[in-house]
Design a protein around this motif. Sequence first.
Motif, short mmCIF file in Angstrom:
data_model
loop_
_atom_site.label_atom_id
_atom_site.label_comp_id
_atom_site.label_asym_id
_atom_site.label_seq_id
_atom_site.Cartn_x
_atom_site.Cartn_y
_atom_site.Cartn_z
N GLN A 121 -4.49 3.48 13.56
CA GLN A 121 -3.64 2.46 12.93
C GLN A 121 -2.83 3.05 11.78
O GLN A 121 -1.66 2.70 11.60
CB GLN A 121 -4.52 1.32 12.42
N ALA A 122 -3.45 3.94 11.01
CA ALA A 122 -2.72 4.58 9.92
C ALA A 122 -1.58 5.44 10.46
O ALA A 122 -0.48 5.45 9.89
CB ALA A 122 -3.68 5.44 9.09
N GLU A 123 -1.82 6.13 11.55
CA GLU A 123 -0.76 6.94 12.17
C GLU A 123 0.38 6.06 12.64
O GLU A 123 1.56 6.41 12.51
CB GLU A 123 -1.32 7.75 13.33
N ALA A 124 0.06 4.88 13.19
CA ALA A 124 1.09 3.95 13.65
C ALA A 124 1.93 3.45 12.47
O ALA A 124 3.16 3.31 12.58
CB ALA A 124 0.45 2.78 14.40
N VAL A 125 1.28 3.17 11.34
CA VAL A 125 2.01 2.73 10.15
C VAL A 125 2.95 3.82 9.67
O VAL A 125 4.14 3.57 9.36
CB VAL A 125 1.04 2.32 9.03
N LEU A 126 2.46 5.05 9.60
CA LEU A 126 3.30 6.16 9.15
C LEU A 126 4.47 6.38 10.10
O LEU A 126 5.59 6.70 9.66
CB LEU A 126 2.45 7.43 9.05
N ASP A 127 4.22 6.22 11.39
CA ASP A 127 5.29 6.37 12.37
C ASP A 127 6.35 5.30 12.18
O ASP A 127 7.55 5.57 12.23
CB ASP A 127 4.69 6.30 13.77
N ALA A 128 5.92 4.06 11.94
CA ALA A 128 6.88 2.97 11.72
C ALA A 128 7.69 3.20 10.46
O ALA A 128 8.91 2.95 10.43
CB ALA A 128 6.12 1.64 11.64
N MET B 273 0.84 -1.19 0.00
CA MET B 273 0.00 0.00 0.00
C MET B 273 0.88 1.25 0.00
O MET B 273 1.87 1.32 0.73
CB MET B 273 -0.91 0.01 1.23
N ASP B 274 0.52 2.21 -0.80
CA ASP B 274 1.26 3.46 -0.91
C ASP B 274 1.04 4.28 0.35
O ASP B 274 -0.10 4.67 0.67
CB ASP B 274 0.78 4.22 -2.14
N THR B 275 2.11 4.56 1.09
CA THR B 275 1.96 5.31 2.34
C THR B 275 1.51 6.75 2.11
O THR B 275 1.00 7.40 3.03
CB THR B 275 3.28 5.31 3.14
N ARG B 276 1.66 7.25 0.88
CA ARG B 276 1.15 8.59 0.59
C ARG B 276 -0.36 8.63 0.76
O ARG B 276 -0.92 9.65 1.18
CB ARG B 276 1.55 9.01 -0.82
N LEU B 277 -1.01 7.54 0.44
CA LEU B 277 -2.46 7.47 0.60
C LEU B 277 -2.84 7.54 2.09
O LEU B 277 -3.82 8.20 2.46
CB LEU B 277 -3.01 6.18 -0.01
N LEU B 278 -2.05 6.87 2.92
CA LEU B 278 -2.32 6.91 4.35
C LEU B 278 -2.10 8.31 4.92
O LEU B 278 -2.88 8.77 5.77
CB LEU B 278 -1.44 5.89 5.08
N ARG B 279 -1.05 8.99 4.47
CA ARG B 279 -0.79 10.34 4.96
C ARG B 279 -1.94 11.28 4.55
O ARG B 279 -2.38 12.11 5.34
CB ARG B 279 0.54 10.87 4.44
N THR B 280 -2.40 11.13 3.33
CA THR B 280 -3.53 11.96 2.89
C THR B 280 -4.78 11.64 3.70
O THR B 280 -5.52 12.54 4.09
CB THR B 280 -3.79 11.72 1.38
N PHE B 281 -5.01 10.36 3.96
CA PHE B 281 -6.15 9.94 4.77
C PHE B 281 -6.10 10.56 6.17
O PHE B 281 -7.10 11.13 6.65
CB PHE B 281 -6.18 8.41 4.86
N VAL B 282 -4.97 10.48 6.84
CA VAL B 282 -4.83 11.02 8.19
C VAL B 282 -5.01 12.54 8.18
O VAL B 282 -5.67 13.12 9.05
CB VAL B 282 -3.47 10.63 8.79
N ILE C 250 -7.89 9.56 -1.94
CA ILE C 250 -8.85 9.00 -0.97
C ILE C 250 -9.72 7.94 -1.64
O ILE C 250 -9.98 6.87 -1.08
CB ILE C 250 -9.72 10.12 -0.37
N ARG C 251 -10.16 8.19 -2.86
CA ARG C 251 -10.96 7.19 -3.59
C ARG C 251 -10.14 5.92 -3.83
O ARG C 251 -10.66 4.81 -3.74
CB ARG C 251 -11.43 7.78 -4.92
N THR C 252 -8.85 6.09 -4.14
CA THR C 252 -7.97 4.93 -4.36
C THR C 252 -7.85 4.11 -3.09
O THR C 252 -7.93 2.87 -3.12
CB THR C 252 -6.58 5.39 -4.82
N LEU C 253 -7.66 4.80 -1.94
CA LEU C 253 -7.53 4.09 -0.68
C LEU C 253 -8.83 3.38 -0.32
O LEU C 253 -8.81 2.23 0.15
CB LEU C 253 -7.14 5.07 0.43
N GLU C 254 -9.96 4.05 -0.52
CA GLU C 254 -11.25 3.42 -0.23
C GLU C 254 -11.46 2.18 -1.10
O GLU C 254 -11.98 1.16 -0.63
CB GLU C 254 -12.38 4.44 -0.45
N ARG C 255 -11.03 2.26 -2.34
CA ARG C 255 -11.16 1.11 -3.25
C ARG C 255 -10.27 -0.04 -2.78
O ARG C 255 -10.68 -1.20 -2.79
CB ARG C 255 -10.81 1.54 -4.66
#
Length: 300
Positions: A67-74, A1-10, A36-41
């Motif tokens: 959980q997304a914040e924890a992934v970005l932190d890791a 999963m692209d972490t850029r999507l998670l950063r945008t989500f958070v 966001i649409r990509t992540l939801e998909r």
Amino acid sequence: MDTRLLRTFVTLAHAGSFTAAARSLHLAQSTVTVQIRTLERELGTVLFDRLPAGTVPTRAGRALVEQAEAVLDAVAGLRAAAAGQGDTEAGAVAGEVVVGAGDSLCSSRLPEVIAALRRDHPRLDVHLHAADTVGAVDGLRTGRLDLALLLEPEVDERDLLARRITSEPLVYVAAAGHRLAGRSADWDELARESFFVHEEGCSYSDRLVRALQEVPGVRPRITRFGSIDAARSCVAAGLGLTLLPRVTVERQLAEGRLTVVDGPSAEPVPVQLARHRRRWVSPGARVVAEELARVFAAGA
């Protein structure tokens, strides 16, 4: 999963709208929407309710934020380790640390911090981002900032850790030729003047504006700026007064372009050093935090 999507989500979860998230991430709004649409998909669920007043995380969205914040932190920890940020050879550290602070601190105390760190830790890059309290808190939550300096009496945010490292005295100032220059003035006199102050969200400016507006029978003229330098320049031109941390006007006072007005008591504004409670603190961030505390304590 692209972490850029998670950063945008958070970021969107905290910002509350696609427009605010795009501005915070320095992206086009259409890019945020696509991500966001990509992540939801990819996750197979709707993460946000799109409402006329903004976006609100769905039940699934709220459950995933931490959980997304924890992934970005890791991921940040892995990148720092790969970049050698944990390298302490000869007492030095390396990597990047992003610090958010109000305009007044960015232009006064922080250059001394940068100079000391470049001398003692040449492989450590420190980036300064001017931000008010709301922007700095959001930056810590989304991971865009590692540390933040907040000009606030208290930091009442459960997901942040903050400690007071000093207090900055405040002064009323006017141009040398202003009618109140070098004089004492009460609230009634001050409320009849034009004031040039920092933007809304600056704690000491907001307190000043409230006090001026509470003076009965007077409608104060107040202009807000996003830049301390802009407010200071208008005052130096003789257009009115301002209230600023003394450290931001020391040079202008010494040069005679500004002078102190003896106004009502203004309590020194505390400087809080804050970080996210759950995020990993890199060796570089620890070094920067220690240097910030040292410089600000010495300045006080």
